[in-house]
Design an enzyme around this catalytic site. Sequence first.
Site, PDB file in Angstrom:
ATOM      1  N   ASP A  83       8.882   4.688  46.076  1.00 17.14           N
ATOM      2  CA  ASP A  83      10.143   3.986  46.322  1.00 17.14           C
ATOM      3  C   ASP A  83      11.080   4.944  47.046  1.00 17.14           C
ATOM      4  OD1 ASP A  83      12.300   2.113  46.162  1.00 17.14           O
ATOM      5  OD2 ASP A  83      11.398   1.263  44.373  1.00 17.14           O
TER       6      ASP A  83
ATOM      7  N   HIS B 142      10.295   4.556  50.423  1.00 13.94           N
ATOM      8  CA  HIS B 142      10.951   3.478  51.169  1.00 13.94           C
ATOM      9  C   HIS B 142      12.117   4.018  51.986  1.00 13.94           C
ATOM     10  CE1 HIS B 142       8.341   0.657  49.453  1.00 13.94           C
ATOM     11  NE2 HIS B 142       8.987   0.394  48.335  1.00 13.94           N
TER      12      HIS B 142
END
Length: 517
Positions: free
Chosen positions: A295, A329
């Site tokens: 993430d 991300h």
Amino acid sequence: MLEVKKLFVSSRSVTLEVPDGGLYHTRKAYRVLVNGAAYGTADTVVYSIYGLWPDTEYEVQFLDANEVVGAITFRTEKESYTLDVRRFGAVGDGVHDDTAAIQAAINCCPEKGRVLIPAGSYAVLPIFLKSHITVEIQKGATLLLDTDRAKFPILPGMTLSTDETDDYNLGSWEGNPLDTFASFITGVNVTDVALIGEGVLDGQADKADWWFHHRVKRGAWRPRMLFLNHCQGVTVQGLTFRNSPCWNLHPYFSQDLKFLNISVTAPADSPNTDGFDPESCEHILLAGAHFSLGDDCIAIKSGKLYMGARYKTPCSDLEISHCLMENGHGGMTCGSEMAGGVNKVYLHDCLMRNTDRGLRIKTRRGRGEQGVIDDIVFENVVMERVGTPYVVNCLYFCDPDGKTEYVQSREKQIVDERTPRIGRIAFRNVKATEVACAGYFLGLPEKPIERVEMENVSISCAADAEPMVPAMACGVEKVSRKGIVAINVDKVVMKNVTITGQYGERLECENVAEVVE
């Protein structure tokens, strides 16, 4: 000569900055001498030395071949006692439950003392810190977090005071005060703590069920690797964190923190394994960290609407330097839980590789008038194969109502207590290569982004760039080899900005009041 800088010194270790112009790695490897004796090789700008003796003078020299190119002297801190967890009954075989022995050593440690966790594998449940001590997890030591959530204590989200006039918040989940399993390492109201060493904390989420049905609350919400709740003066140095059940490092309403030379890793497909999530904190230094996870590498937060309106505590005064962000991300994200605001963030001399985005700001209608993001600076940054290096998205479609007309409307809405604001965002001396979209700035029509400033910026689109959605908002289509898109921005300043390899215009504007080139 290199101007070597001391970032932190404990009774047993030191972290130095070796500024030779490198980002995460130094431009060349240097031989290291400690009081004239060979110690090792430094190949990272932020470099730590262990195995020192308390209350002792040291000189550290950095050599290029046989030439001294940098040196520094310092004195280690005093230390009262060392308590070895083995003497408290810890076995370190990876099977025996060593939680009680380690916790006993921590609880019994006097001020200025050190809890020593030597080489071995220690099976544990959540561990709690206390003030005025150092915990050293030495090289060769691995702490293995139990995989059975039924054994974990729970931190209640909110407890009402006896006179019903105040509340006590312990647990936190994605910006709300909710019941959460205690983290691998938890500190509550502790001060003057050092968590140091070359050891490993393994959350073992790859061997547990934390990553399955991760949006479902089972008993409580998932734990972190490190949770610091209302703490002050905490330093984390040298440790490796891997396979977290959820976010990795979560400082919460805390001040004066340092995170140095850490490594945070998780599989690329692991859910919500953010690397570093300071929430409503101030005065933080994050230097020399390596992130590779599933993430956002760094996600700066300040709660959802209740926490922002109730406590009005922004995340403020953060310096992030000489870090390597890979495979996440976002390299550095602000939000989306930022209802208390985020300001004075300075990220410099960092390298980002293979992240979806570089700087990623996420907010939406409903985050509230305290949700002001301002004075965010990226400087001396290199991004390689980052899909969209610059993204500011004020229509982020998070939360159950994230795709409603109120949140996603492109028409002007009433500016009220629910409306967030984006102030000044600056990029200086930044190079981004092999991108899909040079940048995407999507403001609110009723409250445009105030200022986007780009100076000495170079962006090149990848010839084979995979199409991607640059900003997670309704109606934003996939793009490839796109220039900069600016929508609902008061002022865009571009000084010495080059964009190559894109199709069409290098800057596409919609409702942009002023462009300065």
